[in-house]
Write an enzyme that holds these catalytic residues in place. Sequence first.
Site, PDB file in Angstrom:
ATOM      1  N   ASP A 188      18.550  29.297  70.029  1.00 18.90           N
ATOM      2  CA  ASP A 188      19.743  30.071  69.673  1.00 18.90           C
ATOM      3  C   ASP A 188      19.796  30.095  68.146  1.00 18.90           C
ATOM      4  O   ASP A 188      19.950  29.045  67.504  1.00 18.90           O
ATOM      5  CB  ASP A 188      20.990  29.382  70.251  1.00 18.90           C
ATOM      6  CG  ASP A 188      22.283  30.107  69.877  1.00 18.90           C
ATOM      7  OD1 ASP A 188      22.275  30.940  68.945  1.00 18.90           O
ATOM      8  OD2 ASP A 188      23.312  29.813  70.513  1.00 18.90           O
ATOM      9  N   VAL A 189      19.658  31.288  67.557  1.00 25.97           N
ATOM     10  CA  VAL A 189      19.551  31.363  66.087  1.00 25.97           C
ATOM     11  C   VAL A 189      20.837  30.948  65.373  1.00 25.97           C
ATOM     12  O   VAL A 189      20.821  30.714  64.167  1.00 25.97           O
ATOM     13  CB  VAL A 189      19.126  32.763  65.600  1.00 25.97           C
ATOM     14  CG1 VAL A 189      17.742  33.123  66.106  1.00 25.97           C
ATOM     15  CG2 VAL A 189      20.165  33.829  65.954  1.00 25.97           C
ATOM     16  N   TYR A 205      30.081  45.070  63.232  1.00 28.18           N
ATOM     17  CA  TYR A 205      28.615  45.150  63.156  1.00 28.18           C
ATOM     18  C   TYR A 205      28.199  45.602  61.750  1.00 28.18           C
ATOM     19  O   TYR A 205      27.255  45.049  61.169  1.00 28.18           O
ATOM     20  CB  TYR A 205      28.116  46.115  64.229  1.00 28.18           C
ATOM     21  CG  TYR A 205      26.611  46.205  64.375  1.00 28.18           C
ATOM     22  CD1 TYR A 205      25.883  45.191  64.993  1.00 28.18           C
ATOM     23  CD2 TYR A 205      25.907  47.322  63.918  1.00 28.18           C
ATOM     24  CE1 TYR A 205      24.509  45.285  65.141  1.00 28.18           C
ATOM     25  CE2 TYR A 205      24.531  47.427  64.066  1.00 28.18           C
ATOM     26  CZ  TYR A 205      23.827  46.407  64.678  1.00 28.18           C
ATOM     27  OH  TYR A 205      22.452  46.501  64.820  1.00 28.18           O
ATOM     28  N   ILE A 265      17.268  53.048  68.030  1.00 28.16           N
ATOM     29  CA  ILE A 265      15.943  52.846  68.640  1.00 28.16           C
ATOM     30  C   ILE A 265      16.127  52.615  70.129  1.00 28.16           C
ATOM     31  O   ILE A 265      17.100  51.983  70.565  1.00 28.16           O
ATOM     32  CB  ILE A 265      15.228  51.626  68.001  1.00 28.16           C
ATOM     33  CG1 ILE A 265      15.327  51.656  66.461  1.00 28.16           C
ATOM     34  CG2 ILE A 265      13.775  51.580  68.468  1.00 28.16           C
ATOM     35  CD1 ILE A 265      14.586  52.748  65.760  1.00 28.16           C
TER      36      ILE A 265
HETATM   37  N1  NAD Z   1      18.024  49.107  68.781  1.00 29.38           N
HETATM   38  C1  NAD Z   1      18.597  49.652  67.734  1.00 29.38           C
HETATM   39  O1  NAD Z   1      18.987  50.829  67.763  1.00 29.38           O
HETATM   40  C2  NAD Z   1      18.762  48.869  66.455  1.00 29.38           C
HETATM   41  C3  NAD Z   1      19.066  49.587  65.300  1.00 29.38           C
HETATM   42  C4  NAD Z   1      19.233  48.893  64.090  1.00 29.38           C
HETATM   43  C5  NAD Z   1      19.083  47.532  64.044  1.00 29.38           C
HETATM   44  N2  NAD Z   1      18.806  46.843  65.184  1.00 29.38           N
HETATM   45  C6  NAD Z   1      18.671  45.391  65.073  1.00 29.38           C
HETATM   46  O2  NAD Z   1      17.371  44.995  65.480  1.00 29.38           O
HETATM   47  C7  NAD Z   1      17.418  43.723  66.110  1.00 29.38           C
HETATM   48  C8  NAD Z   1      16.813  43.808  67.487  1.00 29.38           C
HETATM   49  O3  NAD Z   1      17.505  44.828  68.220  1.00 29.38           O
HETATM   50  P1  NAD Z   1      17.123  45.236  69.725  1.00 29.38           P
HETATM   51  O4  NAD Z   1      17.482  46.668  69.856  1.00 29.38           O
HETATM   52  O5  NAD Z   1      15.773  44.782  70.075  1.00 29.38           O
HETATM   53  O6  NAD Z   1      18.235  44.377  70.521  1.00 29.38           O
HETATM   54  P2  NAD Z   1      18.259  43.885  72.050  1.00 29.38           P
HETATM   55  O7  NAD Z   1      19.684  43.627  72.361  1.00 29.38           O
HETATM   56  O8  NAD Z   1      17.497  44.858  72.884  1.00 29.38           O
HETATM   57  O9  NAD Z   1      17.469  42.489  71.965  1.00 29.38           O
HETATM   58  C9  NAD Z   1      17.983  41.463  71.167  1.00 29.38           C
HETATM   59  C10 NAD Z   1      17.382  40.136  71.575  1.00 29.38           C
HETATM   60  O10 NAD Z   1      18.036  39.117  70.780  1.00 29.38           O
HETATM   61  C11 NAD Z   1      18.335  38.028  71.634  1.00 29.38           C
HETATM   62  N3  NAD Z   1      19.455  37.243  71.127  1.00 29.38           N
HETATM   63  C12 NAD Z   1      20.767  37.567  71.105  1.00 29.38           C
HETATM   64  N4  NAD Z   1      21.491  36.558  70.619  1.00 29.38           N
HETATM   65  C13 NAD Z   1      20.627  35.567  70.299  1.00 29.38           C
HETATM   66  C14 NAD Z   1      20.767  34.265  69.739  1.00 29.38           C
HETATM   67  N5  NAD Z   1      21.973  33.771  69.423  1.00 29.38           N
HETATM   68  N6  NAD Z   1      19.652  33.535  69.523  1.00 29.38           N
HETATM   69  C15 NAD Z   1      18.427  34.025  69.856  1.00 29.38           C
HETATM   70  N7  NAD Z   1      18.240  35.239  70.384  1.00 29.38           N
HETATM   71  C16 NAD Z   1      19.331  35.996  70.610  1.00 29.38           C
HETATM   72  C17 NAD Z   1      18.644  38.652  72.987  1.00 29.38           C
HETATM   73  O11 NAD Z   1      18.511  37.693  74.030  1.00 29.38           O
HETATM   74  C18 NAD Z   1      17.612  39.786  73.061  1.00 29.38           C
HETATM   75  O12 NAD Z   1      16.414  39.359  73.646  1.00 29.38           O
HETATM   76  C19 NAD Z   1      18.883  43.293  66.089  1.00 29.38           C
HETATM   77  O13 NAD Z   1      19.126  42.486  64.958  1.00 29.38           O
HETATM   78  C20 NAD Z   1      19.623  44.616  65.963  1.00 29.38           C
HETATM   79  O14 NAD Z   1      20.899  44.454  65.389  1.00 29.38           O
HETATM   80  C21 NAD Z   1      18.636  47.488  66.390  1.00 29.38           C
END
Ligand code: NAD
Length: 257
Positions: free
Chosen positions: A56-57, A153, A186
Amino acid sequence: MGDLDGRIALVTGAATGLGAATARALAAAGAKVAVTDLAAPDALAAEIGGIARAQDVSSEEGWTATMGWLRTEAGGLDILVNNAGLWLFKPIIETTLDDWRRLHAVNVEGVFLGTRAAIPLLAERAHLWRGGTAIVNLSSVAGLQGAAGASCYNSTKGAVRLFTKGAAMELASKRIRVNSVHPGVIDTDMGRKLLDDFGAAQGVGNNEILAAVSAMHPLGHLGEPQNVADAVVFLASDRAAFTTGSELVVDGGMVAG
Ligand SMILES: NC(=O)c1ccc[n+]([C@@H]2O[C@H](COP(=O)([O-])OP(=O)(O)OC[C@H]3O[C@@H](n4cnc5c(N)ncnc54)[C@H](O)[C@@H]3O)[C@@H](O)[C@H]2O)c1
């Protein structure tokens, strides 16, 4: 020969989405990749010849344990990708203090704790590579511009953007480069959740909101996880040897206009 041959990388939140795509891309470029998530992503680690652990980060002790694990199981660290993150879509008036704190604990404190914990390991191996060692932080276009309903956010991703720049200034003398990546929407679980939330807020259906959000990107479609993974691999590699404190936007042109 891959760009990242000999490198050891850690990707947080790697069970799915951008983290999983990034872990695969780092491995394809030659890195040994450690993957963590709330539950250990064992299948992914097996697929890419890496190692996995539950983390857990937002836990300080968890970061200490993860660094000890990397030292023992992988031999150190060259690349840290602070990817784990949470999405929240709520008007400010409905946002609880717990909502606010939980999002900042994961999205901001997670990045701070990871950076702090990784500095000794990254500094140790920085002399091995022309471009030193690297931290890549996942911010967002939401760290560059606001969106109604996403202000909490926005706050977290804006913090990641400027923490990255401060860390880049501070760690340059150790030859640790620190950069942020700013994806548009994404196609991941989080991206789909955003579409659902935007659709519900506007009272429109799936197809309509997908068309509307796609049109926010001048290239006309959502991004693929691979688009972001490619950007992370670049920033982690010697190809970005003179790049630190930068913000690499991967958004189909969304914030350029
Ligand atoms: N998908 C998008 O459109 C998008 C756009 C901009 C930025 N981001 C950023 O990119 C990153 C990844 O996004 P994604 O779309 O793959 O998200 P996602 O929700 O599909 O996956 C996120 C992962 O992080 C894990 N996670 C959540 N809380 C955690 C914790 N406390 N400790 C460890 N792991 C934890 C979840 O279990 C999951 O596997 C995030 O930081 C998100 O904010 C995503």
